[in-house]
Design an enzyme around this catalytic site. Structure first.
Site: not given
Ligand code: 13P
Length: 341
Positions: A179, A221
């Protein structure tokens, strides 16, 4: 690679048609902030009780393939003493685990972050595999501020850490969700977000290749390509969808198992509408789905804090279904009107 088939099967199941992930892995400081914002007491038991709703909701398995948990939750049980991991698996939902130790200040680079948590990660992943985690998540944070931020240093150290984590996860038979989040904060135009996202993705996938990470067992992600939160004349839904799809097509390898989005401070409806518009464009080499925390949980937590448990549950199922439809490009504003919570 030892776990190749298992990794491919898990990653494919995570992005099965119409399914996405729920992020319920808020760290201790983050969940404290969320609970405080709605006036909820923050204790181990109050966190367990709230997250039990997310984990045990009947029918959620239709829309959600996996739930990302925090270490504390992975070890907790439901009211009737069943480990949450078993509750999830019994329903065909894959338990996931956040394994990074948070974004810390990057030395000599004011305003920039580097994610820590690689030390001892091999041993922690081994334990998480034994506890039943099928996938893991590591979040890196990229800030946009003027022409100098992000620095190449920030992008490179985070890209390298993401790939090191992904390699360790795959070695343990756990699917890696990488991510790299480009933050929404700022007043930059969408074009600037596009450039930074492209630069970040290029660096991340160069490291992924360098470190021999298996693309078919890997999920990206990512943040969407958006105007900054405080920008004047923010880009509309169609522009966001077109720019994000273009950026991903040009900077993400086609053999990746799937792409899911974080919501990053977008409203519930924005996050759903953007995902839906992208899937309506279609023609992508990987499934595009969701991995939202706030864009699913905000209304749920609000209602839960007011003691309205049934409505909290209804809101949860509703947002999950809306995003499931969006993952197929089948959502419409009408859906929001006909099934309000
Ligand atoms: P949000 O969808 O609130 O941005 O959170 C996603 C997430 O896992 C952040 O690490």
């Amino acid at each position: 690679m030892r776990y190749e088939e298992q990794l491919k099967a898990t990653a494919t199941a995570m992005v099965a048609p119409g399914k996405g992930l729920l992020a319920a892995d808020e760290s201790s400081p983050t969940i404290a902030k969320r609970f405080e914002s709605v006036g909820l007491e923050n204790s181990e038991e109050s966190r367990r009780a709230y997250r039990q709703l997310l984990i045990t909701a009947d029918g959620i398995e239709e829309f959600v393939s996996g739930i990302i948990l925090y270490d504390e939750t992975l070890r907790q049980t439901s009211d009737d003493g069943q480990p949450f991991v078993n509750v999830l698996k019994g329903r065909g939902i894959i338990p996931g685990i956040k394994v990074d130790k948070g974004a810390k200040n990057l030395a000599l680079h004011p305003g920039e972050k580097v994610t820590e948590g690689l030390d001892g990660l091999r041993e922690r992943l081994k334990e998480y595999a034994t506890l039943g985690a099928g996938f893991a998540k590591w979040r890196a944070v990229i800030t946009i501020d003027g022409d100098q931020v992000p620095s190449d240093a920030c992008i490179q150290v985070n890209a390298q850490a993401l790939a090191r984590y992904a390699a360790l996860a795959q070695e343990a038979g756990i699917v890696a969700v990488i991510e790299p989040e480009v933050l929404l904060d700022g007043n930059h135009a969408i074009d600037h977000c596009y450039k930074i996202t492209a630069r970040t993705l290029d660096a991340v996938f160069a490291q992924i290749k360098e470190q021999d990470v298996l693309l078919k067992g890997l999920i990206l992600k990512t943040s969407m390509v958006l105007s900054g939160k405080n920008a004047a004349g923010r880009a509309d839904v169609d522009t966001v969808a077109q720019q994000t799809v273009k950026c991903l097509k040009e900077h993400v390898p086609p053999s990746l198992a799937g792409v899911v989005f974080l919501s990053g401070g977008q409203s519930e409806l924005e996050a759903t509408a953007h995902l839906d518009a992208m899937n309506k464009i279609g023609g992508l080499p990987w499934p595009l789905s969701f991995s939202y925390s706030r864009a699913i949980q905000n209304p749920v937590l609000q209602l839960w804090s007011q003691g309205k448990k049934d409505r909290a549950l209804a809101a949860y199922l509703h947002r999950a279904e809306a995003n499931s439809l969006a993952a197929k490009g089948q959502w419409s504003e009408e859906f929001e009107r006909t099934k309000a919570y």
